[in-house]
Motif scaffolding. Structure first.
Motif, PDB file in Angstrom:
ATOM      1  N   ASP A 183       0.801  -1.224   0.000  1.00  0.00           N
ATOM      2  CA  ASP A 183       0.000   0.000   0.000  1.00  0.00           C
ATOM      3  C   ASP A 183       0.833   1.273   0.000  1.00  0.00           C
ATOM      4  N   GLY A 184       2.177   1.144   0.016  1.00  0.00           N
ATOM      5  CA  GLY A 184       3.039   2.312   0.028  1.00  0.00           C
ATOM      6  C   GLY A 184       3.159   2.975   1.382  1.00  0.00           C
ATOM      7  N   GLN A 185       2.499   2.435   2.396  1.00  0.00           N
ATOM      8  CA  GLN A 185       2.564   2.967   3.760  1.00  0.00           C
ATOM      9  C   GLN A 185       3.176   1.950   4.723  1.00  0.00           C
ATOM     10  N   GLY A 186       3.931   1.023   4.160  1.00  0.00           N
ATOM     11  CA  GLY A 186       4.618   0.036   4.980  1.00  0.00           C
ATOM     12  C   GLY A 186       3.820  -1.202   5.291  1.00  0.00           C
ATOM     13  N   ASN A 187       2.786  -1.481   4.485  1.00  0.00           N
ATOM     14  CA  ASN A 187       1.942  -2.645   4.746  1.00  0.00           C
ATOM     15  C   ASN A 187       1.739  -3.486   3.487  1.00  0.00           C
ATOM     16  N   LEU A 188       1.611  -4.782   3.696  1.00  0.00           N
ATOM     17  CA  LEU A 188       0.994  -5.678   2.723  1.00  0.00           C
ATOM     18  C   LEU A 188      -0.508  -5.645   2.977  1.00  0.00           C
ATOM     19  N   VAL A 189      -1.295  -5.551   1.909  1.00  0.00           N
ATOM     20  CA  VAL A 189      -2.750  -5.560   2.049  1.00  0.00           C
ATOM     21  C   VAL A 189      -3.305  -6.784   1.329  1.00  0.00           C
ATOM     22  N   ILE A 190      -3.958  -7.665   2.084  1.00  0.00           N
ATOM     23  CA  ILE A 190      -4.683  -8.799   1.510  1.00  0.00           C
ATOM     24  C   ILE A 190      -6.162  -8.431   1.544  1.00  0.00           C
ATOM     25  N   THR A 191      -6.795  -8.411   0.365  1.00  0.00           N
ATOM     26  CA  THR A 191      -8.162  -7.930   0.244  1.00  0.00           C
ATOM     27  C   THR A 191      -9.101  -9.047  -0.190  1.00  0.00           C
ATOM     28  N   ALA A 192     -10.148  -9.244   0.566  1.00  0.00           N
ATOM     29  CA  ALA A 192     -11.236 -10.149   0.184  1.00  0.00           C
ATOM     30  C   ALA A 192     -12.334  -9.312  -0.463  1.00  0.00           C
ATOM     31  N   ARG A 193     -12.737  -9.711  -1.688  1.00  0.00           N
ATOM     32  CA  ARG A 193     -13.724  -8.944  -2.459  1.00  0.00           C
ATOM     33  C   ARG A 193     -14.926  -9.815  -2.793  1.00  0.00           C
ATOM     34  N   ARG A 194     -16.076  -9.183  -2.882  1.00  0.00           N
ATOM     35  CA  ARG A 194     -17.263  -9.879  -3.359  1.00  0.00           C
ATOM     36  C   ARG A 194     -17.288  -9.774  -4.886  1.00  0.00           C
TER      37      ARG A 194
END
Length: 408
Positions: free
Chosen positions: A81-92
């Motif tokens: 996310d460019g803010q020091g995080n990995l983002v795992i996203t669950a989407r419908r």
């Protein structure tokens, strides 16, 4: 309440909390060394997952638990996310090319693993995570044995460092699974906070040593297991494991999303870090902090039942102790042993032929406590005797100098 996972599937279960009994002294922390692997997720926004560290499980077969998501390798589901995080996203979403075992998938998400890039036996495994929320949402940080492909599950072993189900927003679960204690018999513990876990970042970790695994939430221990907890079943946490991060949607344990569940849901991972376990190597003397003397076999005579003592430190085999892979502490071909497998305060510590009894398993913690795992008590010099010949017994771990030992 259980889920089944192999390399693409395994089992997890949530039972009632199994916490340390009130009033039982707790051994000190594990002997932890330097960092051996880490991902700080500091790449620019939109950067894909580093495949030198992580690979993807892909598919929508239900993952042994009737889950509803299709795991992808898309940056729509896993990205920096460019803010020091990995983002795992669950989407419908249910694109036509994402087929699940029950038909067209209703959701997408991501599942990252290190099976092809990194494995390790023992040490500290920790992540700082802000979990998602909602009915039917199931985030996890967990590990499987690297011999999954040859022995299968549960013989390879499973260590669940962090699991949460959205219907219990304030509770984290930690669990092990192995042969004879898998599925509904998995050995689990939990901790419940006043605020939902999804409101904040939290650190989730295990400290794993030979014959001991301890779970922490934000640095506070809430669950501990060792071979004495297995009812005679085999301890399989003695070989390298790999790590997994994922967000599942639905399943037998969490249930399924309902009208209250909002999408997309995101799990933010600030870092994942692994540290080494400090092993002892070969034979070593064990010097007492109070007396300055070493644990010794009287007269260097390794007869069964010899009562261990402290004596002026020397270079004889009677003081050369080895911490074996099975959790025993050995000298002159025999094992340190609590008399008659006793667990009570005052149980003598003797030398006995190594016999595979869990009562012979000890660990030397980073704080210098020599802990008998079955008794959860420390090796102690009787009556604080600092002189040659002072006898050893088990006693509640107090932090006193007469219970502190160092390799000399």
């Amino acid at each position: 309440m259980a889920r089944i996972r192999t390399l693409a599937a395994a089992v997890v279960v949530a039972l009632g909390a199994t916490l340390l009994p009130q009033g039982v002294p707790e051994p000190a922390a594990a002997a932890i060394g330097g960092i051996t692997w880490q991902d700080e997720f500091n790449a620019p926004a939109g950067t894909p997952v580093d495949q030198g560290r992580w690979r993807f499980d892909i598919g929508g077969g239900g993952w042994g638990n009737n889950e509803r998501q299709y795991y992808t390798s898309s940056t729509a589901n896993a990205v920096h996310d460019g803010q020091g995080n990995l983002v795992i996203t669950a989407r419908r979403e249910n694109p036509a090319n994402y087929q699940c075992h029950y038909g067209r998938c209703e959701y997408t998400s991501a599942r990252l693993l290190t099976a092809a890039t990194f494995t390790q036996a023992y040490g500290r495994f920790e992540a700082r995570i802000k979990i998602p929320r909602g009915q039917g949402i199931w985030p996890a940080f967990w590990m499987l044995g690297n011999d999954m492909g040859s022995v299968g599950w549960p013989a390879a072993g499973e260590i669940d460092i962090m699991e949460n189900v959205g219907k219990e927003p304030n509770t984290v679960y930690g669990t092990i699974h192995g042969p004879g204690y898998s599925g509904g018999a998995g050995i689990t513990g939990s901790r419940t906070l006043a605020r939902p876990l999804a409101d904040d970042f939290h650190t989730y970790r295990v400290d794993w040593e030979p014959n001991s695994i301890v779970w922490y939430l934000d640095g506070v221990e809430y669950h501990r297991v060792d071979p004495s907890r297995l009812g005679g079943n085999r301890w399989v946490f003695d070989h390298p494991f790999f790590m997994i991060l994922n967000v599942a949607v639905g399943g037998n344990w969490p249930g399924y999303p309902d009208a209250t569940t909002q999408f997309p849901q995101q799990m933010l991972v600030d870092y994942v870090r692994v540290s080494a376990h400090v092993s002892d190597g070969g034979g070593t003397r064990l010097r007492g902090a109070h007396s300055g003397r070493c644990i010794d076999i009287p007269n260097a005579n390794p007869v069964d039942g010899a009562g261990l003592q402290i004596w002026d430190c020397n270079d004889t085999a009677a003081q050369s102790w080895t911490f074996a892979a099975d959790g025993t502490v050995r000298a002159m071909g025999k094992c340190m042993d609590p008399a008659w497998a006793g667990t009570a305060n005052g149980t003598e510590v003797n030398l006995v032929t190594c016999n595979g009894n869990p009562a012979q398993r000890f660990t030397l913690t980073g704080a210098g406590d020599l802990v008998n795992l079955s008794a959860n008590r420390c090796v102690d010099v009787r009556e604080w005797n600092p002189n040659n010949g002072g006898r050893l017994h088990l006693w509640d771990c107090t932090g006193g100098a007469n219970q502190k030992w160092s390799r000399a």
